[in-house]
Write a protein that holds these residues in place. Structure first.
Motif, PDB file in Angstrom:
ATOM      1  N   ILE A 199     117.151  50.201  61.306  1.00 23.06           N
ATOM      2  CA  ILE A 199     115.986  49.972  61.949  1.00 23.06           C
ATOM      3  C   ILE A 199     115.707  51.903  61.294  1.00 23.06           C
ATOM      4  CG2 ILE A 199     114.795  50.428  64.074  1.00 23.06           C
ATOM      5  CD1 ILE A 199     115.606  47.541  63.270  1.00 23.06           C
ATOM      6  N   LEU A 200     114.620  51.461  61.148  1.00 24.21           N
ATOM      7  CA  LEU A 200     113.739  52.727  61.216  1.00 24.21           C
ATOM      8  C   LEU A 200     112.392  52.547  62.113  1.00 24.21           C
ATOM      9  CD1 LEU A 200     112.874  55.602  59.418  1.00 24.21           C
ATOM     10  CD2 LEU A 200     111.754  54.036  58.343  1.00 24.21           C
ATOM     11  N   VAL A 201     112.672  54.054  62.367  1.00 20.80           N
ATOM     12  CA  VAL A 201     111.894  53.805  63.929  1.00 20.80           C
ATOM     13  C   VAL A 201     110.737  54.611  63.134  1.00 20.80           C
ATOM     14  CG1 VAL A 201     110.988  54.567  65.791  1.00 20.80           C
ATOM     15  CG2 VAL A 201     113.064  53.234  65.292  1.00 20.80           C
ATOM     16  N   VAL A 202     109.495  55.089  63.512  1.00 20.00           N
ATOM     17  CA  VAL A 202     107.633  55.570  62.731  1.00 20.00           C
ATOM     18  C   VAL A 202     106.807  55.799  63.843  1.00 20.00           C
ATOM     19  CG1 VAL A 202     106.506  56.716  61.380  1.00 20.00           C
ATOM     20  CG2 VAL A 202     108.514  55.323  60.192  1.00 20.00           C
ATOM     21  N   ARG A 203     107.156  56.631  64.739  1.00 27.31           N
ATOM     22  CA  ARG A 203     105.574  57.495  65.122  1.00 27.31           C
ATOM     23  C   ARG A 203     103.745  57.446  64.941  1.00 27.31           C
ATOM     24  NH1 ARG A 203     106.958  61.471  68.815  1.00 27.31           N
ATOM     25  NH2 ARG A 203     105.663  60.805  70.614  1.00 27.31           N
ATOM     26  N   TYR A 204     103.600  56.699  65.180  1.00 26.83           N
ATOM     27  CA  TYR A 204     102.284  56.619  65.180  1.00 26.83           C
ATOM     28  C   TYR A 204     100.816  56.509  66.328  1.00 26.83           C
ATOM     29  CZ  TYR A 204     103.511  55.088  60.716  1.00 26.83           C
ATOM     30  OH  TYR A 204     104.125  54.661  59.091  1.00 26.83           O
ATOM     31  N   SER A 205     100.215  57.617  66.189  1.00 28.31           N
ATOM     32  CA  SER A 205      98.764  57.670  66.563  1.00 28.31           C
ATOM     33  C   SER A 205      98.058  57.304  66.604  1.00 28.31           C
ATOM     34  CB  SER A 205      98.811  59.225  66.660  1.00 28.31           C
ATOM     35  OG  SER A 205      98.285  60.428  65.652  1.00 28.31           O
ATOM     36  N   ASP A 206      97.862  56.611  65.566  1.00 30.22           N
ATOM     37  CA  ASP A 206      97.197  55.614  64.862  1.00 30.22           C
ATOM     38  C   ASP A 206      97.053  54.402  64.628  1.00 30.22           C
ATOM     39  OD1 ASP A 206      94.409  54.929  64.092  1.00 30.22           O
ATOM     40  OD2 ASP A 206      93.439  56.742  62.935  1.00 30.22           O
ATOM     41  N   VAL A 207      96.633  53.201  64.226  1.00 34.78           N
ATOM     42  CA  VAL A 207      97.119  52.310  63.580  1.00 34.78           C
ATOM     43  C   VAL A 207      96.198  52.055  62.613  1.00 34.78           C
ATOM     44  CG1 VAL A 207      95.422  50.606  64.587  1.00 34.78           C
ATOM     45  CG2 VAL A 207      97.487  49.893  63.670  1.00 34.78           C
ATOM     46  N   LYS A 208      94.930  52.567  62.004  1.00 34.85           N
ATOM     47  CA  LYS A 208      94.878  52.973  61.062  1.00 34.85           C
ATOM     48  C   LYS A 208      96.371  53.507  59.532  1.00 34.85           C
ATOM     49  CE  LYS A 208      91.057  54.544  62.590  1.00 34.85           C
ATOM     50  NZ  LYS A 208      89.538  55.201  62.409  1.00 34.85           N
ATOM     51  N   ARG A 209      96.128  55.105  60.307  1.00 36.68           N
ATOM     52  CA  ARG A 209      97.286  55.241  59.399  1.00 36.68           C
ATOM     53  C   ARG A 209      99.000  53.997  59.576  1.00 36.68           C
ATOM     54  NH1 ARG A 209      98.179  58.923  55.298  1.00 36.68           N
ATOM     55  NH2 ARG A 209     100.549  58.800  55.214  1.00 36.68           N
ATOM     56  N   LEU A 210      98.916  53.276  60.551  1.00 33.26           N
ATOM     57  CA  LEU A 210     100.662  52.386  59.950  1.00 33.26           C
ATOM     58  C   LEU A 210      99.271  51.111  58.305  1.00 33.26           C
ATOM     59  CD1 LEU A 210     102.376  50.710  60.353  1.00 33.26           C
ATOM     60  CD2 LEU A 210     101.663  50.060  62.265  1.00 33.26           C
ATOM     61  N   VAL A 211      98.087  51.074  59.224  1.00 29.64           N
ATOM     62  CA  VAL A 211      97.560  50.386  58.341  1.00 29.64           C
ATOM     63  C   VAL A 211      97.978  50.762  56.367  1.00 29.64           C
ATOM     64  CG1 VAL A 211      95.590  49.247  57.594  1.00 29.64           C
ATOM     65  CG2 VAL A 211      96.843  49.043  59.837  1.00 29.64           C
ATOM     66  N   HIS A 212      97.089  51.849  56.201  1.00 25.15           N
ATOM     67  CA  HIS A 212      96.980  52.938  55.148  1.00 25.15           C
ATOM     68  C   HIS A 212      98.674  52.996  54.534  1.00 25.15           C
ATOM     69  CE1 HIS A 212      96.228  55.812  52.748  1.00 25.15           C
ATOM     70  NE2 HIS A 212      97.688  56.766  52.484  1.00 25.15           N
ATOM     71  N   ASP A 213      99.781  53.377  55.726  1.00 20.59           N
ATOM     72  CA  ASP A 213     100.896  53.286  54.983  1.00 20.59           C
ATOM     73  C   ASP A 213     101.121  52.166  54.140  1.00 20.59           C
ATOM     74  OD1 ASP A 213     101.213  55.658  55.401  1.00 20.59           O
ATOM     75  OD2 ASP A 213     102.444  55.888  57.147  1.00 20.59           O
ATOM     76  N   ALA A 246     100.783  52.959  73.621  1.00 14.79           N
ATOM     77  CA  ALA A 246     100.774  54.838  73.946  1.00 14.79           C
ATOM     78  C   ALA A 246     102.097  55.613  74.323  1.00 14.79           C
ATOM     79  CB  ALA A 246      99.868  55.655  73.090  1.00 14.79           C
ATOM     80  N   ASP A 247     102.919  55.948  74.159  1.00 15.01           N
ATOM     81  CA  ASP A 247     103.692  57.021  74.905  1.00 15.01           C
ATOM     82  C   ASP A 247     102.665  58.520  75.328  1.00 15.01           C
ATOM     83  OD1 ASP A 247     103.346  58.743  72.887  1.00 15.01           O
ATOM     84  OD2 ASP A 247     105.496  58.768  72.669  1.00 15.01           O
ATOM     85  N   GLU A 248     103.003  59.246  76.427  1.00  6.12           N
ATOM     86  CA  GLU A 248     102.452  60.480  76.942  1.00  6.12           C
ATOM     87  C   GLU A 248     102.224  61.279  75.874  1.00  6.12           C
ATOM     88  OE1 GLU A 248     105.579  62.826  79.161  1.00  6.12           O
ATOM     89  OE2 GLU A 248     105.662  60.515  80.895  1.00  6.12           O
TER      90      GLU A 248
END
Length: 291
Positions: A199-213, A246-248
């Motif tokens: 499992i690789l965990v990646v933290r994203y602040s923007d869902v658009k960045r995830l979609v871009h990746d 989202a977290d803090e």
């Protein structure tokens, strides 16, 4: 009459379009290690797994975008490599030929090593594909594969489900469990099989960045069928649903689930399990506490 033809879950034309777009994106931007970090992550794992194998390989087949990392994975081995690209874009940049992964165009026993990554999770006939690769291997040849499995992209899946509202559509590919993948290796004729989950965990602040990746790595939706119109406000609904988790620090911890598979084409020289009933000590005696 029983129909043994597997259902068409993935659209070949969409697969081509997704992979070609990823190749175009890579050429349109300055190439850095982070551009296709998921492929680099898989390549690093494959490098470590192959490094643990002491034998040499004479002819290797790399299927799909992982072929761009063949030199790293082989780590100086004197191996003749065939790069089989899955789209026009990747063939232009690193492929020796372009193939349809659903129908491998190679004769039997042509390679003693096959490496594939990020592709087995979107073939219509996974058992058939594994069998094709085994037949393509020489006796005692090795197949190394990495695929996305159960537990992949749970946060994106949940956000899309919520954003869909009453018109739920399929966005995320069906995902195979680790145990099922391991069983499938044995059922399709491989020997000395190994299956692991990472499992690789990646933290994203923007869902658009995830979609871009996902787009840059050629890992977006390849499912067949008509896609219903989501509406003009879908992206806004998706962003709202995403931020609810989202977290803090305003980031969402998304995870990528990798299933690593390895198996050998059977050969008479390989170790065999002991004959049933040949044990000289019973399991009950072996488990007794020592006095």
């Amino acid at each position: 009459m029983q129909n043994n033809v597997p259902p068409i879950l993935f659209d070949p034309r969409r697969k081509q379009a997704v992979l070609n777009r990823a190749a175009d994106l890579m050429q349109a931007t300055v190439h850095t290690q982070s551009d296709r970090f998921l492929w680099q992550y898989m390549a690093n794992d494959l490098t470590e797994r192959l490094a643990a194998v002491s034998r040499e390989f004479s002819k290797a087949l790399f299927i799909g975008p992982i072929g761009q990392f063949s030199s790293q994975i082989l780590a100086g081995r004197q191996t003749i490599v065939t790069h089989a690209a899955l789209c026009n874009g990747d063939r232009h940049h690193y492929g020796d030929l372009q193939i349809d992964e659903e129908h491998l165009p190679f004769g039997p026993a042509g390679f003693d090593l096959i490496v594939t990554a990020g592709t087995l999770d979107c073939v219509n006939d996974l058992p058939g594909n594994l069998i094709q690769m085994r037949r393509t291997l020489q006796p005692d040849g090795l197949m190394l594969a990495t695929m996305f499995g159960a537990g992949n992209l749970p946060m994106l899946k949940a956000a899309m489900f919520k954003a869909d509202g009453r018109r739920v559509a399929a966005h995320i590919h069906p995902q195979i469990e680790l145990r099922s993948a391991a069983d499938l290796l044995s059922r399709t004729g491989y020997a000395l099989t190994v299956a692991d989950l990472d499992i690789l965990v990646v933290r994203y602040s923007d869902v658009k960045r995830l979609v871009h990746d996902l787009r840059s790595n050629g890992l977006t939706n390849k499912l067949a069928g008509i896609r219903p119109y989501a509406g003009k406000t879908y992206l806004n609904r998706l962003e709202t649903a995403w931020k609810e988790n989202a977290d803090e620090e305003g980031k969402v911890a998304e995870q990528f689930a990798f299933i690593s598979l390895s198996g050998w084409a059977p050969a008479p020289s390989q170790p065999k399990p002991a004959r049933r009933g040949s044990a000289t000590v019973s399991l009950a005696d072996a488990l007794k506490p020592q006095s």
